[in-house]
Motif scaffolding. Structure first.
Motif, PDB file in Angstrom:
ATOM      1  N   VAL A   1       0.798  -1.230   0.000  1.00  0.00           N
ATOM      2  CA  VAL A   1       0.000   0.000   0.000  1.00  0.00           C
ATOM      3  C   VAL A   1       0.831   1.282   0.000  1.00  0.00           C
ATOM      4  CG1 VAL A   1      -1.927  -1.126   1.168  1.00  0.00           C
ATOM      5  CG2 VAL A   1      -0.208   0.029   2.546  1.00  0.00           C
TER       6      VAL A   1
ATOM      7  N   ASP B   1      -5.158  -2.284   2.225  1.00  0.00           N
ATOM      8  CA  ASP B   1      -4.577  -3.064   3.318  1.00  0.00           C
ATOM      9  C   ASP B   1      -5.547  -4.019   4.004  1.00  0.00           C
ATOM     10  OD1 ASP B   1      -4.109  -0.008   5.272  1.00  0.00           O
ATOM     11  OD2 ASP B   1      -5.870  -0.855   4.310  1.00  0.00           O
TER      12      ASP B   1
ATOM     13  N   SER C   1       1.283  -4.151   7.743  1.00  0.00           N
ATOM     14  CA  SER C   1       1.750  -3.713   9.051  1.00  0.00           C
ATOM     15  C   SER C   1       1.298  -4.741  10.085  1.00  0.00           C
ATOM     16  CB  SER C   1       1.135  -2.344   9.326  1.00  0.00           C
ATOM     17  OG  SER C   1       0.771  -2.243  10.674  1.00  0.00           O
TER      18      SER C   1
ATOM     19  N   MET D   1      -4.957   2.352  12.159  1.00  0.00           N
ATOM     20  CA  MET D   1      -5.017   1.101  11.393  1.00  0.00           C
ATOM     21  C   MET D   1      -6.030   0.194  12.097  1.00  0.00           C
ATOM     22  SD  MET D   1      -0.951   0.529  10.615  1.00  0.00           S
ATOM     23  CE  MET D   1      -0.263   1.091  12.167  1.00  0.00           C
TER      24      MET D   1
ATOM     25  N   PHE E   1      -5.224   2.898   4.643  1.00  0.00           N
ATOM     26  CA  PHE E   1      -4.109   3.814   4.400  1.00  0.00           C
ATOM     27  C   PHE E   1      -4.375   4.709   3.188  1.00  0.00           C
ATOM     28  CE2 PHE E   1       0.410   4.333   2.817  1.00  0.00           C
ATOM     29  CZ  PHE E   1       0.818   5.162   3.845  1.00  0.00           C
TER      30      PHE E   1
ATOM     31  N   ASN F   1       1.800   8.056  12.322  1.00  0.00           N
ATOM     32  CA  ASN F   1       2.510   7.284  11.315  1.00  0.00           C
ATOM     33  C   ASN F   1       4.012   7.513  11.410  1.00  0.00           C
ATOM     34  OD1 ASN F   1       2.554   5.427   9.068  1.00  0.00           O
ATOM     35  ND2 ASN F   1       0.502   6.177   8.616  1.00  0.00           N
TER      36      ASN F   1
ATOM     37  N   ASN G   1       6.205   7.184   6.012  1.00  0.00           N
ATOM     38  CA  ASN G   1       4.843   7.278   5.468  1.00  0.00           C
ATOM     39  C   ASN G   1       4.336   8.721   5.471  1.00  0.00           C
ATOM     40  OD1 ASN G   1       4.708   4.575   4.918  1.00  0.00           O
ATOM     41  ND2 ASN G   1       3.490   4.046   6.720  1.00  0.00           N
TER      42      ASN G   1
ATOM     43  N   LEU H   1       5.758   0.879  13.852  1.00  0.00           N
ATOM     44  CA  LEU H   1       5.019   0.409  12.677  1.00  0.00           C
ATOM     45  C   LEU H   1       5.988  -0.446  11.855  1.00  0.00           C
ATOM     46  CD1 LEU H   1       2.720   2.529  10.310  1.00  0.00           C
ATOM     47  CD2 LEU H   1       3.815   0.398   9.661  1.00  0.00           C
TER      48      LEU H   1
HETATM   49  C1  LMR Z   1      -0.796   2.418   7.580  1.00  0.00           C
HETATM   50  O1  LMR Z   1      -1.887   1.925   7.265  1.00  0.00           O
HETATM   51  O2  LMR Z   1      -0.678   3.524   8.106  1.00  0.00           O
HETATM   52  C2  LMR Z   1       0.460   1.611   7.317  1.00  0.00           C
HETATM   53  O3  LMR Z   1       0.227   0.290   7.700  1.00  0.00           O
HETATM   54  C3  LMR Z   1       0.833   1.648   5.879  1.00  0.00           C
HETATM   55  C4  LMR Z   1       2.041   0.814   5.646  1.00  0.00           C
HETATM   56  O4  LMR Z   1       1.936  -0.259   5.067  1.00  0.00           O
HETATM   57  O5  LMR Z   1       3.120   1.272   6.052  1.00  0.00           O
END
Ligand code: LMR
Length: 331
Positions: free
Chosen positions: A34, A73, A91, A171, A192, A209, A213, A234
């Protein structure tokens, strides 16, 4: 030659051709994720693709689908079990439907820093957690770092009272939900891919985050305030389905795993550099004010959020939490 013989001969020829063709067609590994390509996960996936091409060209082909192009995700693991995608690295916060034990990674202020996370992941207890998704048909192939999380918001925030009543994207994790509820904020589980727009339109007030990200998805451009809270981690688990993994010929499974291990080692190495680099780029942009917490402010967050640990102790296992805490001690 009798008709019967001819038919038999033609049949044999066809099946020979089919098996030759299937021998020639490379095994395809669709890798769905993602985030952007210029992130630890994006770069790890590209390195994996490169190594597989170098070492197994013609036999195995990795196709990468970044930026939630193929699956968002919350869908990717279901898609994996259906055979629509072969690899992903969600994640650790997104495995709740598959195991409760990985929730340990979401406990706020559990790990001192990413090195402690690394030590825990490499420990026996951490490695055992890779198996926790097995009974649901998934194979945990390894951990990958992104980094520690920071809080961002549309208003200046310093202490827990500042986020009371404010909406924060999280998340899909009940621990993260509890982490925000315990300080009277309003957590919203959102994919995400929707975060930027939710922030930009002010449908939500903030989010948590990593530097990577926040930078690669431009969250900092629509969030005027950030605090360097480092309140949680994360990271990712690279997974495949047991069905796909077991279907691989033995002489390909080992080199694929080796290519992945090498790509993960590379991803982990650059994750640390990227965190520093992206943090600096965000600060230098001048589009958001990044504040450090004073020790007093930080202890307010710790004291407010730490009670969440107890709430999830039974689901996670007190032994797992203790093993994670022990990883701090080797600092
Ligand atoms: C998020 O949803 O904030 C993270 O899991 C995105 C990711 O894969 O780093």
């Amino acid at each position: 030659m009798s008709i019967k013989h001819r038919i038999l001969q033609a049949g044999l020829l066809t099946s020979l051709l089919i098996s030759l063709q299937s021998l020639a067609a490379p095994i395809e590994i669709k890798f769905s994720h993602v985030v952007a390509e210029n992130t630890p996960k994006g770069k790890m996936a590209l390195r994996f693709q490169e190594l597989v091409k170098e070492r197994l060209d013609g036999k195995v082909e990795v196709k990468i689908y970044p930026n939630s192009q193929l699956f968002g995700d919350n869908k990717v693991l279901e898609a994996m079990l259906l055979g629509d995608v072969q690899m992903a690295a969600p994640s650790l916060s997104k495995f709740q439907k598959y195991t409760k034990q990985l929730q340990v990674f979401d406990l706020p202020f559990l790990f001192d820093d990413i090195n402690a996370v690394d030590r825990f992941q490499s420990s026996d207890a951490g490695q055992k957690l890779l198996q926790s998704v097995k009974r649901r048909g998934l194979v945990g192939l390894g951990y990958l770092h992104n980094g520690m999380k920071q809080l961002s918001a549309s208003d200046d925030i310093r202490v827990p009272a500042d986020i009371a009543g404010k909406k924060f994207r999280i998340m899909t994790s009940d621990v993260l939900q509890a982490q925000f509820e315990v300080v009277d904020a309003i957590p919203l589980k959102k994919p995400f891919s929707e975060v930027f727009t939710l922030l930009q339109t002010r449908a939500i007030d903030g989010q948590e985050n990593t530097w990577s990200n926040n930078y690669s998805k431009k969250f900092f451009e629509v969030q005027p305030y950030m605090i360097e809270s480092n309140h949680g981690v994360l990271d990712y688990m690279v997974v495949t389905s047991a069905e796909f993994w077991n279907s691989l010929p033995d002489d390909l499974r080992a080199p694929i795993k080796q290519a992945l291990d090498d790509a993960i080692a590379y991803g982990n190495k650059i994750s640390l550099e990227k965190a520093d680099e992206d943090r600096q780029l965000i600060i230098d942009s001048g589009m958001t004010k990044v504040s450090e917490l004073t020790p007093e402010q930080r202890s307010q967050w710790v004291n407010a959020m730490k009670p969440v640990w107890k709430e999830f102790e039974d689901e996670i296992g007190a032994d797992v939490i203790q093993a994670a805490l022990d990883a701090n001690k080797s600092n």
